[in-house]
Write an enzyme that holds these catalytic residues in place. Sequence first.
Site, PDB file in Angstrom:
ATOM      1  N   TYR A 104     -38.055  -2.056  21.233  1.00 17.57           N
ATOM      2  CA  TYR A 104     -37.188  -3.232  21.287  1.00 17.57           C
ATOM      3  C   TYR A 104     -36.792  -3.619  22.713  1.00 17.57           C
ATOM      4  O   TYR A 104     -35.935  -4.468  22.910  1.00 17.57           O
ATOM      5  CB  TYR A 104     -35.931  -2.961  20.459  1.00 17.57           C
ATOM      6  CG  TYR A 104     -35.233  -4.190  19.944  1.00 17.57           C
ATOM      7  CD1 TYR A 104     -35.786  -4.950  18.909  1.00 17.57           C
ATOM      8  CD2 TYR A 104     -34.006  -4.589  20.468  1.00 17.57           C
ATOM      9  CE1 TYR A 104     -35.132  -6.064  18.416  1.00 17.57           C
ATOM     10  CE2 TYR A 104     -33.352  -5.713  19.977  1.00 17.57           C
ATOM     11  CZ  TYR A 104     -33.917  -6.452  18.958  1.00 17.57           C
ATOM     12  OH  TYR A 104     -33.271  -7.561  18.471  1.00 17.57           O
ATOM     13  N   LYS A 133     -31.737 -10.346  24.708  1.00 17.64           N
ATOM     14  CA  LYS A 133     -30.427 -10.540  24.074  1.00 17.64           C
ATOM     15  C   LYS A 133     -29.302 -10.336  25.077  1.00 17.64           C
ATOM     16  O   LYS A 133     -28.293 -11.049  25.060  1.00 17.64           O
ATOM     17  CB  LYS A 133     -30.267  -9.584  22.894  1.00 17.64           C
ATOM     18  CG  LYS A 133     -31.245  -9.807  21.749  1.00 17.64           C
ATOM     19  CD  LYS A 133     -31.117 -11.186  21.132  1.00 17.64           C
ATOM     20  CE  LYS A 133     -31.959 -11.295  19.868  1.00 17.64           C
ATOM     21  NZ  LYS A 133     -31.895 -12.658  19.279  1.00 17.64           N
TER      22      LYS A 133
END
Length: 261
Positions: A163, A170
């Site tokens: 991720y 993000k």
Amino acid sequence: MYLKDDFQNKTLVISGGTRGIGRSIVLEFAKMGANIAFTYNSNEELAKQQALDLEKEYNIKARAYALNILEPEMYKDLFLKIDEDFDRVDFFISNAIIAGRSVAGGYTKFLKLRPRGINNIFTATVNAFVVGAQEAAKRMQKVGGGSIISLSSTGNLVYIQNYAGHGTAKAAVEAMARYAATELGELNIRVNIVSGGPIDTDALKAFTNYEEVKEVTSKLSPLNRMGQPDDLAGACLFLCSSKASWVTGHTFVIDGGTTFK
């Protein structure tokens, strides 16, 4: 209880409104009487039918628009189309994400990360938020203010396998939202982030380690379950209501307690 006056005859613009978190958000706002302008990526038939269903069920106006968030400049033409269908914009939620081939080289271990995959994730996460929020803010200014939200993920706070590309993007969009909140406040436009822990959606199911993530999340959460799309939709509704009138520049972490335990 929220005041329906906060939402009735007002308009929500949301990217990615046909599935998962986006669909839950659309339903929450429609129940409160908000008109809905939502985007879809490829399934026009599904999106058009959803718009018809929303209008019939909730007696609101709903329209669906095609949008490729890998081409953020499309937002400019999109909002011109929205102007033709709606007389105002009050809420903007940047929700759409990318998956599949477009994240190749971005959804992987650190040593296998490639610029193209990372760039695609940043484009869809950060650049799309910027252009969408800019266009929305121009309309909000005309009606005396509004609320802007970007969806985020606790994957920028805790390690999630493969991720790195998403988590870093993000973190970037959360920083961008704080800058936007600081500069748009004088226009009575609030900007916040709703950051979810692992949420049980089709997008998460596409992850190669979905079953592992689901098991670990349930064990980590004191509530002993994974997050659901409705958990984030409720937070978005709050942040767009008058009850959050002094909330801006913040990240609301909705993670079932998983980042603390």
